[in-house]
Write an enzyme that holds these catalytic residues in place. Structure first.
Site, PDB file in Angstrom:
ATOM      1  N   HIS A 135      -1.206  30.261  30.457  1.00  0.00           N
ATOM      2  CA  HIS A 135      -0.149  30.030  29.465  1.00  0.00           C
ATOM      3  C   HIS A 135      -0.154  31.089  28.366  1.00  0.00           C
ATOM      4  O   HIS A 135       0.888  31.384  27.793  1.00  0.00           O
ATOM      5  CB  HIS A 135      -0.185  28.607  28.900  1.00  0.00           C
ATOM      6  N   CYS A 175      24.730  10.756  37.305  1.00  0.00           N
ATOM      7  CA  CYS A 175      24.636   9.293  37.373  1.00  0.00           C
ATOM      8  C   CYS A 175      26.011   8.629  37.350  1.00  0.00           C
ATOM      9  O   CYS A 175      26.128   7.421  37.530  1.00  0.00           O
ATOM     10  CB  CYS A 175      23.794   8.785  36.208  1.00  0.00           C
ATOM     11  N   ASP A 207      14.636  18.630  29.389  1.00  0.00           N
ATOM     12  CA  ASP A 207      14.949  17.204  29.477  1.00  0.00           C
ATOM     13  C   ASP A 207      14.481  16.452  28.225  1.00  0.00           C
ATOM     14  O   ASP A 207      13.787  17.011  27.370  1.00  0.00           O
ATOM     15  CB  ASP A 207      14.381  16.586  30.753  1.00  0.00           C
ATOM     16  N   ALA A 208      14.868  15.195  28.107  1.00  0.00           N
ATOM     17  CA  ALA A 208      14.551  14.395  26.916  1.00  0.00           C
ATOM     18  C   ALA A 208      13.045  14.241  26.724  1.00  0.00           C
ATOM     19  O   ALA A 208      12.534  14.326  25.601  1.00  0.00           O
ATOM     20  CB  ALA A 208      15.218  13.015  27.015  1.00  0.00           C
ATOM     21  N   ASN A 209      12.315  14.025  27.805  1.00  0.00           N
ATOM     22  CA  ASN A 209      10.877  13.841  27.714  1.00  0.00           C
ATOM     23  C   ASN A 209      10.179  15.098  27.201  1.00  0.00           C
ATOM     24  O   ASN A 209       9.350  15.046  26.288  1.00  0.00           O
ATOM     25  CB  ASN A 209      10.321  13.440  29.085  1.00  0.00           C
ATOM     26  N   ASN A 255      20.935  12.346  30.068  1.00  0.00           N
ATOM     27  CA  ASN A 255      22.016  11.369  30.122  1.00  0.00           C
ATOM     28  C   ASN A 255      22.647  11.223  28.734  1.00  0.00           C
ATOM     29  O   ASN A 255      21.975  11.378  27.713  1.00  0.00           O
ATOM     30  CB  ASN A 255      21.444  10.025  30.593  1.00  0.00           C
TER      31      ASN A 255
END
Length: 192
Positions: A77, A162, A93-95, A129
């Site tokens: 890294h 979705c 993403d949200a996470n 989403n």
């Protein structure tokens, strides 16, 4: 276009928008850049390695641990952060957004962002989403990343995988490529 070839690191997280990775790589290669990719465990679900050129190195969490055996060995890294002139996380993403904004670094991509040189551009493309996008915490997490100097390439509204319609879809690939190109030009001209 560029004075010398630039190195672009693409990060992908567990969003269905990762299906656009092959197209993103193909279009970024037209800028005459070197590309490497970091994918999270869940991002690997949304693309096939065979859909990317063999010349593009794809790094996973396993590489971080397999490459380091003893003191003095390179730390992946850190090495990726030194190699790259620009990091674009597409999709974020949200996470991973929540983890990144909180300083968590439990995978190769998030370790790379945590050790990122703030003098180098980091672009991020939220993708989630609509209900997740509209959650009150999302705006503050985005603002946290921006307060560190990271640049958002805003999500767009459309019908999501979705079936819901609204904001949350990753920016179009052409928008991401144009932003990367303009950012590299600014860096090349000394504009930061």
């Amino acid at each position: 276009m560029m004075k010398n070839k630039k190195n672009i690191l693409i990060g992908c997280t567990g969003s269905v928008a990762t299906i656009k990775l092959p197209m993103l790589v193909e279009k970024l290669q037209q800028l005459d850049v070197e590309i490497r990719v970091i994918v999270t465990k869940h991002a690997q679900h949304f693309f096939a390695r065979a859909d990317l050129p063999e010349s593009v190195l794809v790094h996973t969490d396993a590489d971080e641990w397999n490459n380091w055996q003893q003191r003095g060995d390179p730390v992946l890294h850190i090495e990726l952060g030194k190699w790259a002139d620009l990091l674009v996380i597409a999709p974020l993403d949200a996470n991973s957004l929540a983890k990144m904004a909180s300083g968590l670094c439990d995978n190769l991509l998030l370790c790379t962002t945590r050790a990122w040189d703030p003098q180098k551009p980091l672009l991020f493309c939220p993708a989630m989403n609509t209900r997740m996008w509209e959650h009150p915490i999302t705006a503050s997490q985005i603002e946290t990343l921006k307060s560190w100097g990271h640049r958002e390439i805003p999500c767009i509204a459309k019908t999501l995988m979705c079936g819901d319609t609204g904001l949350g879809a990753m920016a179009e690939v052409d928008t991401i490529v144009a932003t990367v190109r303009n950012t590299l030009l600014q860096v090349n001209l000394g504009g930061g």
